[in-house]
Write a protein that holds these residues in place. Structure first.
Motif, PDB file in Angstrom:
ATOM      1  N   UNK A 345       0.858  -1.172   0.000  1.00 31.83           N
ATOM      2  CA  UNK A 345       0.000   0.000   0.000  1.00 31.83           C
ATOM      3  C   UNK A 345       0.895   1.223   0.000  1.00 31.83           C
ATOM      4  N   UNK A 346       0.611   2.176  -0.866  1.00 37.42           N
ATOM      5  CA  UNK A 346       1.410   3.392  -0.962  1.00 37.42           C
ATOM      6  C   UNK A 346       0.560   4.600  -0.630  1.00 37.42           C
ATOM      7  N   UNK A 347       1.143   5.489   0.136  1.00 30.63           N
ATOM      8  CA  UNK A 347       0.438   6.713   0.526  1.00 30.63           C
ATOM      9  C   UNK A 347       0.996   7.884  -0.265  1.00 30.63           C
ATOM     10  N   UNK A 348       0.115   8.675  -0.875  1.00 31.90           N
ATOM     11  CA  UNK A 348       0.558   9.844  -1.616  1.00 31.90           C
ATOM     12  C   UNK A 348       0.361  11.091  -0.778  1.00 31.90           C
ATOM     13  N   UNK A 349       1.398  11.929  -0.745  1.00 29.67           N
ATOM     14  CA  UNK A 349       1.286  13.191  -0.033  1.00 29.67           C
ATOM     15  C   UNK A 349       0.620  14.205  -0.961  1.00 29.67           C
ATOM     16  N   UNK A 350      -0.660  14.375  -0.777  1.00 27.77           N
ATOM     17  CA  UNK A 350      -1.429  15.193  -1.728  1.00 27.77           C
ATOM     18  C   UNK A 350      -1.112  16.679  -1.606  1.00 27.77           C
ATOM     19  N   UNK A 351      -0.412  17.069  -0.541  1.00 28.38           N
ATOM     20  CA  UNK A 351      -0.009  18.476  -0.448  1.00 28.38           C
ATOM     21  C   UNK A 351       1.058  18.797  -1.491  1.00 28.38           C
ATOM     22  N   UNK A 352       1.734  17.747  -1.928  1.00 28.38           N
ATOM     23  CA  UNK A 352       2.900  17.972  -2.785  1.00 28.38           C
ATOM     24  C   UNK A 352       2.646  17.606  -4.242  1.00 28.38           C
ATOM     25  N   UNK A 353       1.379  17.541  -4.621  1.00 29.73           N
ATOM     26  CA  UNK A 353       1.149  17.143  -6.006  1.00 29.73           C
ATOM     27  C   UNK A 353       1.224  18.352  -6.933  1.00 29.73           C
ATOM     28  N   UNK A 354       1.395  18.070  -8.215  1.00 28.46           N
ATOM     29  CA  UNK A 354       1.357  19.100  -9.255  1.00 28.46           C
ATOM     30  C   UNK A 354       0.373  18.635 -10.315  1.00 28.46           C
ATOM     31  N   UNK A 355      -0.724  19.369 -10.480  1.00 31.23           N
ATOM     32  CA  UNK A 355      -1.683  18.974 -11.508  1.00 31.23           C
ATOM     33  C   UNK A 355      -1.357  19.679 -12.809  1.00 31.23           C
ATOM     34  N   UNK A 356      -1.347  18.884 -13.869  1.00 29.97           N
ATOM     35  CA  UNK A 356      -0.944  19.432 -15.155  1.00 29.97           C
ATOM     36  C   UNK A 356      -2.088  19.332 -16.138  1.00 29.97           C
ATOM     37  N   UNK A 357      -2.311  20.426 -16.846  1.00 29.85           N
ATOM     38  CA  UNK A 357      -3.333  20.452 -17.885  1.00 29.85           C
ATOM     39  C   UNK A 357      -2.741  19.829 -19.143  1.00 29.85           C
ATOM     40  N   UNK A 358      -3.225  18.685 -19.567  1.00 32.31           N
ATOM     41  CA  UNK A 358      -2.570  17.981 -20.678  1.00 32.31           C
ATOM     42  C   UNK A 358      -2.617  18.744 -21.995  1.00 32.31           C
ATOM     43  N   UNK A 359      -3.547  19.686 -22.125  1.00 34.21           N
ATOM     44  CA  UNK A 359      -3.596  20.398 -23.406  1.00 34.21           C
ATOM     45  C   UNK A 359      -2.491  21.440 -23.514  1.00 34.21           C
ATOM     46  N   UNK A 360      -2.016  21.970 -22.377  1.00 31.22           N
ATOM     47  CA  UNK A 360      -0.969  22.990 -22.442  1.00 31.22           C
ATOM     48  C   UNK A 360       0.331  22.503 -21.834  1.00 31.22           C
ATOM     49  N   UNK A 361       0.276  21.374 -21.114  1.00 37.71           N
ATOM     50  CA  UNK A 361       1.428  20.842 -20.386  1.00 37.71           C
ATOM     51  C   UNK A 361       1.903  21.782 -19.298  1.00 37.71           C
ATOM     52  N   UNK A 362       1.041  22.713 -18.911  1.00 37.17           N
ATOM     53  CA  UNK A 362       1.455  23.632 -17.856  1.00 37.17           C
ATOM     54  C   UNK A 362       0.966  23.129 -16.514  1.00 37.17           C
ATOM     55  N   UNK A 363       1.732  23.440 -15.479  1.00 40.49           N
ATOM     56  CA  UNK A 363       1.334  23.099 -14.126  1.00 40.49           C
ATOM     57  C   UNK A 363       0.446  24.218 -13.598  1.00 40.49           C
ATOM     58  N   UNK A 364      -0.640  23.815 -12.970  1.00 40.87           N
ATOM     59  CA  UNK A 364      -1.494  24.869 -12.428  1.00 40.87           C
ATOM     60  C   UNK A 364      -1.019  25.309 -11.051  1.00 40.87           C
TER      61      UNK A 364
END
Lengths: 364, 283
Positions: A345-364
């Motif tokens: 089981x793996x725990x993700x630290x959601x405070x440290x995520x980077x969401x990326x818009x696949x159409x622009x490849x930019x990080x929000x």
């Protein structure tokens, strides 16, 4: 004051524009690293600063002087090459004295400057040797010594550590950093190794295909990459990217990242506003291996997967697993006892995520 | 590892290396031996069909004396030396500059220029001597060493350029760039860094040019007529072969003496410089 300023610098080879309008302002005594994959234009940019390549458009200023048409020897710079470029027919002393002799410095001053530089680099006992009698690390030091004696306004380094073995590379990295502290000069350093960039730089310029992707200090690039390229380039091992969808959760206020029917990762309240534009859209979840840990049941953002490869590094253990067709790397504690084939089981630290818009490849 | 094993390797080396090498050496050195033996053998023994050709029983220095006293051999030797040296100097000078430019500089038409240099090399002297004879006489150079000194570069320069271009290409660009950043102009970088590193190439080009000039026959035959102006290859053939009479003893003496300088140049230079410098260029 040795400030280096590039304004809209363009390089064209034949019909191909390889460097597209680069603008960088380097204040005095900054250690600036140009980093990027092979062919991104970093060496070409460095060579334009040095005067070894013609600048097709834009200007390069060194110390408030536009140097576009100035010969390399008059730009008051010194360069350390990847292959050291030591003169094989001269001794170490003659190599280091070469530039000063050409500029007709008095002999006493040459001797003194060479001795000083040799002292700083710890090569004083190698003065009478020829380059072929030196080890790789010694040659690199002589190449740096040759640059130091000139006391230039800017040091240029073109992938100087690429030819050294791993252990020596780490050692020389520290030496270069110490050098920067001792000899306060502006340094422009080119490398393809992002670890070198992170450890050495005051600021990093990430280049890709002749464009600047991002400029910033190492921690900013690490923690706040602006696009997918920078996010994946900086940091070793590289960031993981999980495809999915941003959906409403818990009645509409909250957001979650839905990977599939069974896995839905809650997005922290603090990031809600930031990621609101991605609501109901496809996105990529970027998360670094060091922010995925082995975890216990009950943690908010967990995924379960079967371990495929385990790489123990001593201080950490890297675990590779396949998740929905994407290979994910996670950094777990060495005593987690992970073994290939085991389901963890793996725990993700959601405070440290980077969401990326696949159409622009930019990080929000 | 007993004695039998050692013996086996020794025998293998003997068969695979030493014997073939000895045979090769014998074949290469035999002409020199033959020339020496013939040049000191008296005519009686030389023309005696029953005598052993490889040994000398009737030793004489008459042929050598004849060569140096009765012919203009010494004059020819000096002519050949002068012509070969100056031609070599010209071809090295032009070849070095052309080779460097073609290897390093990018200028419009450089590839066309390079190709045209090599194409001129492809035109054989046996064809070229006819129009060249016209040029030589128009310039009033006929029967002077300058006819040769100025025509030899037509085949020496393309070859030297090609050789030196290849050699300069092996010198890492960074070395010159570093010199230019250190404070050198392009010319200074060329003289202080490229030339010293290109020395083996220069020596090779020099040796080849010298040898080609020294042994050249056709142009020397066509452009020179008076005996005092001749070179060794032409003089030896024209003065020591009268009609169908071959003065073999003196001919061999002349040929031997004529080939010694080139052999010395080869052995001295090659040993001295090439072994020391190769391997250290990629510092």
């Amino acid at each position: 004051m040795a400030r280096v300023k590039l304004t809209d610098v363009v390089k064209i080879y034949g019909n191909d524009e390889v460097v597209h309008g680069i603008t960088i302002d380097i204040p005095h005594n900054e250690f600036l690293v140009l980093v990027g994959p092979s062919g991104c234009g970093k060496s070409t940019t460095l060579r334009m600063i040095a005067g070894l390549e013609v600048i097709d458009r834009g200007t390069v200023e060194i110390g408030d002087r536009v140097v576009n048409d100035t010969a390399p020897k008059d730009r008051d710079i010194a360069m350390v090459f990847q292959n050291y470029a030591l003169y094989p027919h001269m001794t170490v002393y003659e190599n280091m004295a070469f530039g000063l002799k050409l500029r007709k410095y008095p002999k006493a001053e040459i001797t003194q400057r060479v001795a000083e530089a040799a002292n700083i680099l710890g090569i004083s006992e190698l003065m009478e040797r020829r380059p072929k009698a030196l080890s790789g690390g010694q040659r690199q030091r002589v190449a740096m010594g040759r640059a130091i004696v000139r006391k230039p306004q800017v040091f240029l380094f073109d992938e100087p550590l690429s030819n050294l073995d791993a252990k020596l590379r780490v050692q020389m990295r520290t030496e270069i950093k110490k050098l920067h502290q001792k000899v306060a000069t502006t340094i422009v350093y080119v490398t393809h190794d992002q670890v070198e960039a992170m450890t050495l730089a005051d600021r990093i310029v990430v280049l890709n295909d002749g464009y600047i992707e991002q400029i910033g200090d190492p921690m900013t690039l690490y923690e706040q990459p602006v696009n997918k390229f920078v996010a994946s380039f900086i940091g070793s091992p590289a960031m993981n990217f999980i495809p999915g969808r941003v959906v409403a959760a818990n009645g509409g206020e909250a957001l979650a990242f839905r990977v599939d029917d069974r896995v839905s990762l809650p997005i922290p309240a603090a990031s809600r506003e930031r990621y609101a534009p991605l609501r109901d859209k496809e996105a990529l979840l970027g998360i670094r291996p060091e922010h995925i840990a082995d975890g216990a049941e009950g943690a908010p953002a967990t995924i379960q997967a079967t371990v495929s490869v385990v790489e123990p590094m001593g201080s950490d253990t890297m675990v590779f697993f396949d998740f929905k067709g994407v290979e994910i790397t996670a950094r777990v504690s060495p005593h987690a006892g992970a073994r290939p084939g085991e389901r963890l089981r793996f725990v993700l630290d959601m405070e440290k995520i980077h969401l990326i818009d696949p159409s622009t490849d930019k990080v929000l | 590892m007993g004695a039998a094993y050692l013996g086996e390797t020794y025998w293998r080396r003997l068969i695979v290396f030493y014997i073939p090498m000895f045979m090769f050496l014998a074949a290469m050195l035999f002409p020199f031996y033959w020339m020496t033996v013939t040049s000191v053998k008296a005519d009686a023994e030389l023309y005696n069909a029953k005598a052993i050709p490889f040994l000398v029983f009737d030793f004489t220095l008459d042929h050598w004396i004849y060569l140096f006293r009765e012919t203009l051999y010494i004059r020819w030797a000096l002519n050949t030396l002068f012509i070969a040296t100056v031609s070599t100097a010209i071809s090295l000078f032009a070849g070095t500059l052309a080779g460097y430019s073609l290897a390093r500089l990018r200028f419009p038409g450089s590839s066309t220029f390079g190709i045209s240099i090599f194409v001129t090399y492809l035109v054989p002297p046996t064809l070229l001597f006819i129009p060249l004879a016209g040029v030589v006489s128009d310039l009033r150079l006929y029967d002077s060493p300058w006819a040769l000194i100025l025509t030899y570069p037509t085949f020496l320069v393309p070859f030297s350029t090609w050789l030196l271009m290849g050699y300069f290409r092996t010198i890492p660009r960074e070395m010159e760039e570093c010199a230019r950043i250190d404070g050198a102009t392009r010319l200074q970088a060329f003289v202080k860094v490229v030339l010293p590193l290109g020395l083996p190439g220069l020596i090779s080009a020099g040796i080849f040019s010298f040898t080609l000039s020294w042994n050249e026959f056709l142009y020397a035959l066509v452009f020179i007529s008076s005996p005092e102006q001749k070179t060794i290859p032409v003089g030896v053939v024209s003065e020591l072969i009268k009609g169908d009479v071959f003065f073999w003893g003196s001919l061999m003496a002349g040929a031997l003496f004529g080939s010694v300088p080139v052999a010395i140049v080869y052995s001295f230079f090659v040993e001295h410089y090439v072994s020391g410098i190769t391997g250290a260029v990629k510092g």
